[in-house]
Design an enzyme around this catalytic site. Structure first.
Site, PDB file in Angstrom:
ATOM      1  N   GLU A  89      -7.346 -50.691  -9.901  1.00 43.31           N
ATOM      2  CA  GLU A  89      -6.404 -51.723  -9.452  1.00 43.31           C
ATOM      3  C   GLU A  89      -5.323 -51.167  -8.520  1.00 43.31           C
ATOM      4  O   GLU A  89      -4.184 -51.629  -8.527  1.00 43.31           O
ATOM      5  CB  GLU A  89      -5.788 -52.385 -10.687  1.00 43.31           C
ATOM      6  CG  GLU A  89      -6.836 -53.111 -11.510  1.00 43.31           C
ATOM      7  CD  GLU A  89      -6.301 -53.610 -12.843  1.00 43.31           C
ATOM      8  OE1 GLU A  89      -5.872 -52.772 -13.655  1.00 43.31           O
ATOM      9  OE2 GLU A  89      -6.311 -54.814 -13.069  1.00 43.31           O
TER      10      GLU A  89
ATOM     11  N   ASN B 258      -6.320 -56.936 -25.376  1.00 42.64           N
ATOM     12  CA  ASN B 258      -5.903 -57.460 -24.079  1.00 42.64           C
ATOM     13  C   ASN B 258      -6.945 -58.443 -23.549  1.00 42.64           C
ATOM     14  O   ASN B 258      -8.112 -58.073 -23.370  1.00 42.64           O
ATOM     15  CB  ASN B 258      -5.768 -56.298 -23.080  1.00 42.64           C
ATOM     16  CG  ASN B 258      -5.064 -56.710 -21.802  1.00 42.64           C
ATOM     17  OD1 ASN B 258      -3.844 -56.780 -21.766  1.00 42.64           O
ATOM     18  ND2 ASN B 258      -5.822 -56.998 -20.763  1.00 42.64           N
ATOM     19  N   GLU B 259      -6.531 -59.687 -23.369  1.00 40.31           N
ATOM     20  CA  GLU B 259      -7.394 -60.716 -22.765  1.00 40.31           C
ATOM     21  C   GLU B 259      -8.818 -60.715 -23.335  1.00 40.31           C
ATOM     22  O   GLU B 259      -9.783 -60.356 -22.645  1.00 40.31           O
ATOM     23  CB  GLU B 259      -7.435 -60.548 -21.237  1.00 40.31           C
ATOM     24  CG  GLU B 259      -6.104 -60.821 -20.567  1.00 40.31           C
ATOM     25  CD  GLU B 259      -6.175 -60.884 -19.057  1.00 40.31           C
ATOM     26  OE1 GLU B 259      -7.171 -60.409 -18.481  1.00 40.31           O
ATOM     27  OE2 GLU B 259      -5.231 -61.408 -18.448  1.00 40.31           O
TER      28      GLU B 259
ATOM     29  N   GLU C 285       2.014 -61.610 -18.665  1.00 40.40           N
ATOM     30  CA  GLU C 285       1.763 -60.952 -17.382  1.00 40.40           C
ATOM     31  C   GLU C 285       1.890 -62.002 -16.283  1.00 40.40           C
ATOM     32  O   GLU C 285       1.494 -63.150 -16.474  1.00 40.40           O
ATOM     33  CB  GLU C 285       0.334 -60.389 -17.301  1.00 40.40           C
ATOM     34  CG  GLU C 285       0.051 -59.241 -18.216  1.00 40.40           C
ATOM     35  CD  GLU C 285      -1.385 -58.723 -18.061  1.00 40.40           C
ATOM     36  OE1 GLU C 285      -2.025 -58.981 -17.022  1.00 40.40           O
ATOM     37  OE2 GLU C 285      -1.861 -58.073 -18.998  1.00 40.40           O
TER      38      GLU C 285
ATOM     39  N   ARG D 201     -13.524 -51.383 -18.676  1.00 38.06           N
ATOM     40  CA  ARG D 201     -12.902 -51.674 -19.968  1.00 38.06           C
ATOM     41  C   ARG D 201     -13.666 -52.804 -20.625  1.00 38.06           C
ATOM     42  O   ARG D 201     -14.619 -53.315 -20.065  1.00 38.06           O
ATOM     43  CB  ARG D 201     -11.415 -52.014 -19.785  1.00 38.06           C
ATOM     44  CG  ARG D 201     -11.168 -53.162 -18.841  1.00 38.06           C
ATOM     45  CD  ARG D 201      -9.691 -53.466 -18.658  1.00 38.06           C
ATOM     46  NE  ARG D 201      -9.506 -54.398 -17.553  1.00 38.06           N
ATOM     47  CZ  ARG D 201      -8.343 -54.858 -17.123  1.00 38.06           C
ATOM     48  NH1 ARG D 201      -7.229 -54.474 -17.703  1.00 38.06           N
ATOM     49  NH2 ARG D 201      -8.271 -55.707 -16.122  1.00 38.06           N
TER      50      ARG D 201
ATOM     51  N   TRP E 268      -7.695 -59.143  -7.129  1.00 37.95           N
ATOM     52  CA  TRP E 268      -9.033 -59.598  -7.519  1.00 37.95           C
ATOM     53  C   TRP E 268      -9.424 -60.951  -6.904  1.00 37.95           C
ATOM     54  O   TRP E 268     -10.508 -61.453  -7.161  1.00 37.95           O
ATOM     55  CB  TRP E 268      -9.139 -59.685  -9.052  1.00 37.95           C
ATOM     56  CG  TRP E 268      -7.933 -60.272  -9.732  1.00 37.95           C
ATOM     57  CD1 TRP E 268      -6.952 -59.581 -10.393  1.00 37.95           C
ATOM     58  CD2 TRP E 268      -7.546 -61.663  -9.807  1.00 37.95           C
ATOM     59  NE1 TRP E 268      -5.979 -60.448 -10.871  1.00 37.95           N
ATOM     60  CE2 TRP E 268      -6.333 -61.722 -10.535  1.00 37.95           C
ATOM     61  CE3 TRP E 268      -8.107 -62.845  -9.341  1.00 37.95           C
ATOM     62  CZ2 TRP E 268      -5.661 -62.933 -10.794  1.00 37.95           C
ATOM     63  CZ3 TRP E 268      -7.447 -64.053  -9.596  1.00 37.95           C
ATOM     64  CH2 TRP E 268      -6.243 -64.080 -10.316  1.00 37.95           C
TER      65      TRP E 268
END
Ligand code: GLA
Length: 693
Positions: free
Chosen positions: A376, A178-179, A328, A140, A336
């Site tokens: 994940e 996202n982030e 989150e 991503r 991770w």
């Protein structure tokens, strides 16, 4: 929506486990209801599962008092399977189904994960990494955040979502992307950066002077000659690049934010999930357009450090100077870290209340259920791949019940602090580019002030150096190495108006171009201080290299860093002096202070240990009239005050292994157990939520 193999497998599994799956009820308009003051949430990916499974998931969520799901942030290929061919029916159903379970939705725009057709058809939208390699599909964040075509496509999908759901009463807010994290370094970005430099410096003469480009023949005669430098380069250029990166994330975000705002009901908030101490861009720049700050709070390996993590909460609360969301957090463990240890039994609950105590109004677990496949697979979840709850589920259910119970008491409350710590990305970058001592970590430095101050004052704000400061009795700037003119003005006004400003090591060495101030540190604040830094010394960590320091805060040593201070005004007092060490520092001032009218300015040049810093914190709070928010608590018990709406709430969490008894300053109402008490005993990770009467 097409059904994939994993979905078929899931469906079969669900059947095997005999979970009752009701048939889909006809779509109905969700019934708006009172919004909970505290939200428990989960990141839910309905696009990975057959619709027939959703009700079972939502039932389990509802039973755990989960009141919102974040949906959609990686689902572009499901929303737009091929270019211009949109499918939102699954999302309509997911939102409706959630509503039937009294679960609200935060919609994520899916732009952190562009679909394969997009990257194939528009390869120019792919980012180019630091080594000049073009990114590809399969992970991503492979997009180029500065690319006009990517922005056009991102805006289109965001606009379609906003038009469809902008007035859906069950959609409470939006998360853009996202982030944000990965920049692109190709020639197109180079061109935009050069243009940014032109806009900010106007003339090359000005830029050359302010960056001192005569050094190493760096002088530029054309804007196009200015390179991108990331880690080792001209300090003015490095800082400009980071500011460009921040401005580009802001405009990347605004591109989507504008179309959402134009189509959404104003009651729907817009946020993005940030990352605590992450310093890839200036979060003050990026958050200024948002309605709400939120962040992803992960411990990774080991256990919660209430100070370092607490400071990250306070940092996030400072972006918009109001309550925030934990968008989150880990359900036990991540996938991770070098070792993905699980939080202990009870620690997830302790952490949730620690979050609320610092001003979070929502805690969301990432993610709800294990993916059947994907990068994940082993990450912590609340429900396993088999669709049944994991052991942690019951703890999260307890958190949900407690949020529901305590919500009314906490409604309209937030932390209020008498003490502010100043934080500045320019300074963190500047220190990291030229640490001078590899152990000089700017975050550790901030926490070395934050921890003792929090122990004494029990509530701290962390704000930008240009934020309004007039409400604070004490303002502490641990490592404000870069002092812009605007920040200098703000700090001088604060002291002149009666505030107490404490500057830590390396303060105000540099100007807004990341160049050295033409006068010694603390530059424009030196005359107010009646003193200055004569020289700075990196202190090695070899035995015997530490520097003794003695004075009103006791006897200790200076590690990592020691600044030789001097006084220039008769009323500047010396608080601490160095002992015998490298000769230069022997007997010289290590901390000085000066009263200025009703205000005061103090400079600390030594990096002292926890005990001396606690004494320093006691001294600076006392002399500034700071009062503790609650009162004495045993070490290891964290206290979190929130007030507002005529209420004063205190959350207590015991991080010690042994039980602790806390005597309350006055009898209080136990919000969770309904008892009025004058003392509470908390087990390991025990929590009390108390309302002052
Ligand atoms: C980040 C991302 C999530 C997920 C988690 C895993 O926070 O936003 O999508 O990858 O990490 O910890």
């Amino acid at each position: 929506m097409t059904v994939s193999l994993p979905q078929l497998l899931a469906s079969a599994l669900a059947g095997m486990l005999a979970i009752a799956i009701p048939s889909r009820a006809p779509a109905q308009q969700p019934q708006p209801e009172a919004h909970p003051p505290l939200y428990l949430g989960a990141a839910w990916y309905p696009e990975q599962w057959p619709e027939s499974r959703w009700d079972a998931d939502l039932t389990l969520m509802e039973q755990a008092h989960i009141r919102f799901v974040r949906v959609g942030e990686f689902a572009w290929s499901t929303m737009e399977p091929t270019e211009g061919n949109y499918d939102f029916t699954w999302l309509d159903h997911a939102i409706d189904d959630a509503a039937r379970h009294h679960i609200y939705v935060v919609l994520g725009t899916p732009t952190a994960a562009p679909p394969a057709w997009l990257t194939e058809k528009y390869p120019g939208t792919l980012r180019i990494d630091e080594n000049g390699r073009r990114d590809g599909h399969g992970n991503r964040q492979q997009f180029n955040w500065a690319n006009p075509k990517y922005r056009e496509l991102a805006r289109d999908i965001a606009e379609r979502m906003a038009k469809r759901y902008g007035h859906n009463p069950n959609v409470i807010g939006w998360q853009i992307d996202n982030e944000y994290a990965r920049e692109s370094y190709g020639p197109d970005v180079q061109k935009q950066f050069d243009e940014w430099c032109r806009e900010h410096y106007k003339t090359l003469d000005n830029l050359n002077t302010r960056w001192t480009t005569a050094y190493w023949s760096e002088s530029y005669t054309d804007w196009s000659q200015i390179p991108i430098q990331e880690k080792y380069g001209n300090p003015g250029l490095l800082l400009s690049w980071k500011r460009f990166v921040s401005d580009t994330w802001r405009s990347y975000q605004k591109n989507q934010l504008d179309v959402i705002r134009a189509n959404a009901d104003p009651s729907q908030f817009i946020t993005t999930n940030m990352m605590g101490w992450f310093d890839g861009y200036d979060h003050y720049t990026v958050s200024q357009d948002l309605d709400l700050a939120s962040w992803d709070d992960y411990v990774g390996r080991g256990h919660l450090d209430p100070y370092r993590n607490g400071a990250a909460h306070d940092l996030t609360r400072g972006f918009l100077r109001k309550n925030f969301w934990v968008m989150e957090t880990q359900p036990g463990f991540v996938n991770w870290a070098p070792v993905n240890t699980a939080l202990d039994k009870g620690e997830v609950r302790a952490m949730a209340w620690h979050d609320i105590g610092h001003g979070a109004d929502a805690v969301e677990y990432w993610q709800w259920r294990s993916d059947l496949n994907g990068q994940e697979e082993l990450h912590g979840t609340l429900v396993g791949a088999d669709g049944t709850p994991v052991p942690l589920y019951s703890e999260v259910k307890q958190i949900g019940a407690e949020f529901a119970k305590a919500g009314p008491a906490l409604a309209g409350t937030s932390p209020h602090s008498q003490v502010a710590i100043l934080h500045d990305y320019d300074s963190r970058w500047a220190i990291n580019w030229q640490r001078h001592n590899q152990n000089f970590d700017p975050i550790t430095q901030i926490v070395s002030y934050y921890k003792p101050l929090r122990e004494v004052a029990q509530s701290i704000d962390i704000v930008q150096d240009t934020a309004p400061l007039d409400g604070y009795k004490l303002v502490v700037a641990p490592g404000l190495e870069v002092l812009t003119d605007a920040a200098a003005k703000n700090l001088i006004a604060y002291v002149e108006q009666g505030g107490h400003l404490v500057l830590g090591q390396r303060s105000a060495m540099k100007n807004g171009d990341n160049g050295l101030q033409p006068e010694r540190a603390p530059g424009p604040l030196a005359s107010l201080l009646g003193g200055r830094v004569d020289q700075f010394y990196a202190i090695d960590d070899k035995p015997g290299d530490t520097v003794p320091v003695t004075g009103v805060w006791g006897s200790t040593t200076s590690q990592i860093w020691a600044e030789q201070l001097s006084t220039s005004k008769p009323d500047t007092e010396v608080l601490m002096r160095y002992g015998k060490s490298n000769g230069w520092l022997d007997g010289q001032p290590a901390a000085i202070t000066r009263k200025v009218g009703k205000g005061r300015i103090t400079y600390i040049g030594a990096w002292m240990d926890d005990a001396a810093m606690l004494n320093a914190a006691k001294w600076m709070t006392k002399i500034s009239g700071v009062t503790p928010a609650f009162g004495p608590v045993p070490a290891g018990v964290d206290v979190y005050p929130r007030e507002g709406n005529g209420k004063k709430i205190f959350i207590l969490v015991n991080f010690n292994k042994a039980p602790e008894t806390v005597a309350l300053p006055s009898p209080m109402h136990g919000v969770l157990d309904g008892k009025t008490v004058s003392a509470v005993t908390l087990a390991h990770y025990g929590v009390a939520v108390l309302e002052a009467k």
